[in-house]
Design a protein around this motif. Structure first.
Motif, PDB file in Angstrom:
ATOM      1  N   ASP A  87      49.005  39.043  51.110  1.00  0.00           N
ATOM      2  CA  ASP A  87      49.261  37.636  50.763  1.00  0.00           C
ATOM      3  C   ASP A  87      48.019  36.759  50.737  1.00  0.00           C
ATOM      4  N   MET A  88      46.863  37.329  51.058  1.00  0.00           N
ATOM      5  CA  MET A  88      45.641  36.508  51.028  1.00  0.00           C
ATOM      6  C   MET A  88      45.333  36.056  49.596  1.00  0.00           C
ATOM      7  N   ASP A  89      44.765  34.870  49.471  1.00  0.00           N
ATOM      8  CA  ASP A  89      44.411  34.345  48.151  1.00  0.00           C
ATOM      9  C   ASP A  89      43.100  34.995  47.692  1.00  0.00           C
ATOM     10  N   ARG A  90      43.193  35.796  46.632  1.00  0.00           N
ATOM     11  CA  ARG A  90      42.015  36.535  46.182  1.00  0.00           C
ATOM     12  C   ARG A  90      41.459  36.035  44.852  1.00  0.00           C
ATOM     13  N   ALA A  91      41.979  34.915  44.371  1.00  0.00           N
ATOM     14  CA  ALA A  91      41.500  34.402  43.087  1.00  0.00           C
ATOM     15  C   ALA A  91      40.043  33.960  43.221  1.00  0.00           C
ATOM     16  N   LEU A  92      39.215  34.359  42.271  1.00  0.00           N
ATOM     17  CA  LEU A  92      37.811  33.959  42.270  1.00  0.00           C
ATOM     18  C   LEU A  92      37.715  32.545  41.703  1.00  0.00           C
ATOM     19  N   LYS A  93      37.124  31.655  42.483  1.00  0.00           N
ATOM     20  CA  LYS A  93      37.047  30.256  42.023  1.00  0.00           C
ATOM     21  C   LYS A  93      35.777  30.076  41.200  1.00  0.00           C
ATOM     22  N   ALA A  94      35.848  30.535  39.970  1.00  0.00           N
ATOM     23  CA  ALA A  94      34.637  30.537  39.133  1.00  0.00           C
ATOM     24  C   ALA A  94      34.841  29.815  37.815  1.00  0.00           C
ATOM     25  N   SER A  95      35.913  29.022  37.716  1.00  0.00           N
ATOM     26  CA  SER A  95      36.152  28.267  36.479  1.00  0.00           C
ATOM     27  C   SER A  95      35.719  26.819  36.660  1.00  0.00           C
ATOM     28  N   PRO A  96      35.196  26.213  35.584  1.00  0.00           N
ATOM     29  CA  PRO A  96      34.704  24.834  35.681  1.00  0.00           C
ATOM     30  C   PRO A  96      35.841  23.862  36.011  1.00  0.00           C
ATOM     31  N   GLY A 271      38.189  37.958  58.796  1.00  0.00           N
ATOM     32  CA  GLY A 271      39.250  37.009  58.451  1.00  0.00           C
ATOM     33  C   GLY A 271      39.058  36.409  57.069  1.00  0.00           C
ATOM     34  N   ILE A 272      38.374  37.140  56.206  1.00  0.00           N
ATOM     35  CA  ILE A 272      38.064  36.643  54.860  1.00  0.00           C
ATOM     36  C   ILE A 272      38.575  37.665  53.847  1.00  0.00           C
ATOM     37  N   PRO A 273      39.221  37.213  52.770  1.00  0.00           N
ATOM     38  CA  PRO A 273      39.753  38.182  51.816  1.00  0.00           C
ATOM     39  C   PRO A 273      38.661  38.921  51.048  1.00  0.00           C
ATOM     40  N   VAL A 274      38.864  40.229  50.859  1.00  0.00           N
ATOM     41  CA  VAL A 274      38.043  40.978  49.911  1.00  0.00           C
ATOM     42  C   VAL A 274      38.588  40.613  48.536  1.00  0.00           C
ATOM     43  N   LYS A 275      37.741  40.068  47.677  1.00  0.00           N
ATOM     44  CA  LYS A 275      38.212  39.611  46.368  1.00  0.00           C
ATOM     45  C   LYS A 275      37.908  40.591  45.246  1.00  0.00           C
ATOM     46  N   LEU A 276      36.770  41.269  45.386  1.00  0.00           N
ATOM     47  CA  LEU A 276      36.353  42.207  44.333  1.00  0.00           C
ATOM     48  C   LEU A 276      35.780  43.459  44.975  1.00  0.00           C
ATOM     49  N   VAL A 277      35.835  44.564  44.240  1.00  0.00           N
ATOM     50  CA  VAL A 277      35.185  45.784  44.731  1.00  0.00           C
ATOM     51  C   VAL A 277      34.232  46.333  43.677  1.00  0.00           C
ATOM     52  N   GLU A 281      27.241  51.476  39.424  1.00  0.00           N
ATOM     53  CA  GLU A 281      26.061  50.656  39.117  1.00  0.00           C
ATOM     54  C   GLU A 281      26.144  49.963  37.759  1.00  0.00           C
ATOM     55  N   GLY A 282      27.122  50.337  36.964  1.00  0.00           N
ATOM     56  CA  GLY A 282      27.210  49.798  35.613  1.00  0.00           C
ATOM     57  C   GLY A 282      27.820  48.408  35.541  1.00  0.00           C
ATOM     58  N   ALA A 283      27.661  47.770  34.385  1.00  0.00           N
ATOM     59  CA  ALA A 283      28.113  46.390  34.190  1.00  0.00           C
ATOM     60  C   ALA A 283      29.628  46.246  34.329  1.00  0.00           C
ATOM     61  N   ASP A 284      30.355  47.289  34.028  1.00  0.00           N
ATOM     62  CA  ASP A 284      31.817  47.192  34.076  1.00  0.00           C
ATOM     63  C   ASP A 284      32.417  47.768  35.355  1.00  0.00           C
ATOM     64  N   ASP A 285      31.553  48.137  36.286  1.00  0.00           N
ATOM     65  CA  ASP A 285      32.041  48.780  37.510  1.00  0.00           C
ATOM     66  C   ASP A 285      32.400  47.771  38.598  1.00  0.00           C
ATOM     67  N   LEU A 286      33.231  46.812  38.227  1.00  0.00           N
ATOM     68  CA  LEU A 286      33.692  45.806  39.176  1.00  0.00           C
ATOM     69  C   LEU A 286      35.178  45.625  38.944  1.00  0.00           C
ATOM     70  N   ALA A 287      35.959  45.590  40.016  1.00  0.00           N
ATOM     71  CA  ALA A 287      37.404  45.423  39.844  1.00  0.00           C
ATOM     72  C   ALA A 287      37.932  44.395  40.828  1.00  0.00           C
ATOM     73  N   PRO A 288      38.958  43.650  40.412  1.00  0.00           N
ATOM     74  CA  PRO A 288      39.603  42.760  41.384  1.00  0.00           C
ATOM     75  C   PRO A 288      40.215  43.635  42.471  1.00  0.00           C
ATOM     76  N   PHE A 289      40.235  43.129  43.687  1.00  0.00           N
ATOM     77  CA  PHE A 289      40.816  43.927  44.755  1.00  0.00           C
ATOM     78  C   PHE A 289      42.304  43.627  44.858  1.00  0.00           C
ATOM     79  N   GLU A 290      43.100  44.672  44.722  1.00  0.00           N
ATOM     80  CA  GLU A 290      44.549  44.499  44.787  1.00  0.00           C
ATOM     81  C   GLU A 290      45.073  45.533  45.798  1.00  0.00           C
ATOM     82  N   PRO A 291      45.560  45.054  46.975  1.00  0.00           N
ATOM     83  CA  PRO A 291      45.896  45.953  48.082  1.00  0.00           C
ATOM     84  C   PRO A 291      46.791  47.144  47.707  1.00  0.00           C
ATOM     85  N   ALA A 292      47.916  46.902  47.050  1.00  0.00           N
ATOM     86  CA  ALA A 292      48.851  48.007  46.782  1.00  0.00           C
ATOM     87  C   ALA A 292      48.210  49.063  45.877  1.00  0.00           C
ATOM     88  N   GLN A 293      47.519  48.606  44.865  1.00  0.00           N
ATOM     89  CA  GLN A 293      46.833  49.529  43.945  1.00  0.00           C
ATOM     90  C   GLN A 293      45.766  50.323  44.682  1.00  0.00           C
TER      91      GLN A 293
END
Ligand code: GDP
Length: 300
Positions: A87-96, A271-277, A281-293
């Motif tokens: 239930d932790m809020d994992r949304a990345l606050k990166a929008s203007p 006590g801080i949510p993991v938001k991304l994993v 090393e590549g540009a596309d090797d980043l994923a949102p962190f989703e516990p069940a998955q």
């Protein structure tokens, strides 16, 4: 999800296989539960969380009187997911917002993957149609700014850098100023991760943050943590949470460790949510962190 599974599989296979082998034993006796416990601790879940998970799992298995491996796997997946605090809020606050770029401050020890993660996040934002500016506030090593500039070129972001040995806060200020003037959507600030002493770090990061705040709030402060450094890395990283108000963790190099349980320990201890994993090393090797998955990929 497929990529998460294949990337984790290389290193996590052992964990999932060991677990399933244990749960498919004819008799779940004390020895077996001890081994379940050892396997979780071996995966860096941490002692306290492991004890809780195993106690609950044992109790539920007893109440249900179940011995079917698939049901036990489901119970285990359930307990691991719960331990990962879905239930932790994992949304990345990166929008203007408010007519200003979103500002993301990126902190962590040297080598954790800060620069790489800045590049990867920029890639995701740009793919979503945002414009991105990268600020090279690690002015201590020329190579760090060069590396960030290379990433900027690769993903199509603008870069602001200062003179080598210059004031990191000045670079951060210039980056946010330029981003604001040119109407960029997101400004990501890469910082130095020198950890010789807490006071020095506090002074430096504190100043970086204060000068940015002359333009507006920092929307997200991401702590970059190398998953392969385990519990020690976690203790080291704790200093950052004492120095700046960390809002999210990016756990890198999960492709290179069999100890994926560290995610549980990180969230629990910090006590801080993991938001991304980070999964490579590549540009596309980043994923949102989703516990069940993640648990699904972990158990294979
Ligand atoms: P910084 O000092 O914190 O900026 O760390 P860098 O971004 O320079 O990364 C240090 C090293 O870790 C580099 O060789 C990166 O390619 C590598 N790295 C970063 N993230 C990942 C990841 O998720 N997986 C793997 N395998 N390597 C990574």
């Amino acid at each position: 999800l497929v990529r998460l599974r294949s990337r984790l599989a290389r290193s996590q296979n052992v964990f999932g296989k060991t677990m399933l082998a244990l749960l498919s034993r004819d008799k779940l006796d004390d020895d077996t539960w001890d081994e379940v416990e050892e396997t979780l601790i071996g995966a860096d879940v941490g002692v306290a969380a492991t004890t809780e998970i195993v106690e609950r799992l044992r109790e539920r298995a007893r109440v249900l009187g179940t011995s079917s491996t698939s049901e036990l796997r489901k119970l285990l997946a359930d307990e691991l997911t719960t331990a990962l605090e879905p239930d932790m809020d994992r949304a990345l606050k990166a929008s203007p917002h408010d007519g200003r770029p979103a500002v993301v401050l990126v902190v962590g020890v040297n080598g954790a993957g800060k620069t790489t993660t800045c590049g990867k996040i920029a890639r995701v934002l740009i793919a979503d149609g945002h414009s991105v500016l990268l600020g090279a506030a690690d002015t201590f090593r020329a190579a760090a700014a060069d590396q960030l500039a290379t990433w900027a070129g690769r993903v199509g972001a603008e870069v602001v850098r200062g003179p080598e040995g210059g004031d990191p806060a000045a670079v951060a200020f210039d980056a946010v100023k330029r981003g604001t003037e040119t109407g960029v959507d997101s400004v990501l600030i890469d910082t130095a991760g020198r950890l010789q002493n807490k006071v020095g770090l506090m002074d430096e990061l504190g100043k970086v943050k204060r000068v940015i705040e002359r333009h507006g709030p920092v929307d997200e402060t991401l702590l970059i943590l190398d998953a392969t450094t385990g519990q020690n890395g976690l203790e080291q990283a704790r200093v950052f949470t004492e120095v700046v108000d960390v809002t999210g963790v990016v756990l890198t190099k999960l492709d290179g460790t069999a100890k994926g349980g560290i995610v549980i320990a990180v969230q629990r201890k910090l006590g801080i949510p993991v938001k991304l994993v980070g999964l490579g090393e590549g540009a596309d090797d980043l994923a949102p962190f989703e516990p069940a998955q993640f648990v699904d990929a972990l158990l294979g």
